[in-house]
Design an enzyme around this catalytic site. Structure first.
Site, short mmCIF file in Angstrom:
data_model
loop_
_atom_site.label_atom_id
_atom_site.label_comp_id
_atom_site.label_asym_id
_atom_site.label_seq_id
_atom_site.Cartn_x
_atom_site.Cartn_y
_atom_site.Cartn_z
N GLU A 112 0.86 -1.17 0.00
CA GLU A 112 0.00 0.00 0.00
C GLU A 112 0.90 1.22 0.00
O GLU A 112 1.94 1.23 0.66
CB GLU A 112 -0.89 0.06 1.25
CG GLU A 112 -1.94 -1.01 1.33
CD GLU A 112 -1.50 -2.23 2.09
OE1 GLU A 112 -2.16 -3.27 1.97
OE2 GLU A 112 -0.48 -2.17 2.80
N TYR A 124 7.46 2.51 -7.53
CA TYR A 124 6.86 1.18 -7.57
C TYR A 124 6.44 0.81 -8.99
O TYR A 124 6.65 -0.33 -9.42
CB TYR A 124 5.68 1.09 -6.60
CG TYR A 124 6.07 1.43 -5.17
CD1 TYR A 124 7.32 1.09 -4.65
CD2 TYR A 124 5.19 2.10 -4.34
CE1 TYR A 124 7.67 1.41 -3.36
CE2 TYR A 124 5.54 2.41 -3.03
CZ TYR A 124 6.78 2.07 -2.55
OH TYR A 124 7.13 2.40 -1.27
#
Length: 161
Positions: A112, A124
């Site tokens: 998350e 990411y």
């Protein structure tokens, strides 16, 4: 160029990790008890980064939860001190955690990330993570959404030298 060394975090690193945790995540820092449990847990793999010759000075840390033999792992946390940013340290930590997850048998890794952290999101995505959902108001007390991301763990590639 700045350089860091990485090593597996130990329980004795928790106070230094917590110092950085509280400085960076003012409103939603983990408790020391939670961090200690994660660092010492049998299914976790936590790393710290430090300048060469200064193993007690933690400039970054990152953690993975991936029981051996499980097909999924979770990046639990990653933090880099402001003075150590923009040198590839977070990318190095992530590559190391992804490699560890692979060695433990994980085929997917989840994480998350705060919806208000585009820099982390870009990192990411560049590593192959894709957005798969949103957890509304996940980060409290700020009420910030969490973007849920997933990586299909790449198979290691070897080439002939």
């Amino acid at each position: 160029m700045t350089a860091w060394e990485l090593r597996r975090a130990a329980e004795s690193d928790v106070p230094a990790i917590m110092e950085l945790e509280r400085a960076l995540f003012v409103n939603d820092a983990w408790s020391e008890q939670s961090m200690r449990s994660e660092v010492t847990g049998e299914h976790g793999y936590y790393l710290v980064a430090f300048p060469p010759g200064e193993p007690e000075r933690i400039d970054a840390y990152a953690g993975l939860l991936a029981p051996r033999g499980a097909i999924e792992g979770d990046i639990q946390t990653i933090a880099v001190a402001p003075h150590a940013r923009r040198h590839g340290l977070a990318r190095t930590l992530m590559h190391t955690l992804i490699g560890e997850a692979r060695s433990r048998g994980a085929r997917e890794i989840f994480l998350e990330v705060r919806a208000d952290n585009p820099g982390a999101q870009a990192l990411y995505v560049s590593l192959g993570f894709e957005e798969i959902g949103v957890r509304p108001q996940y980060y409290q007390p700020d009420g910030v959404d969490a973007i849920v991301m997933r990586l299909t763990v790449p198979t290691p590639e070897t080439t002939i030298a």
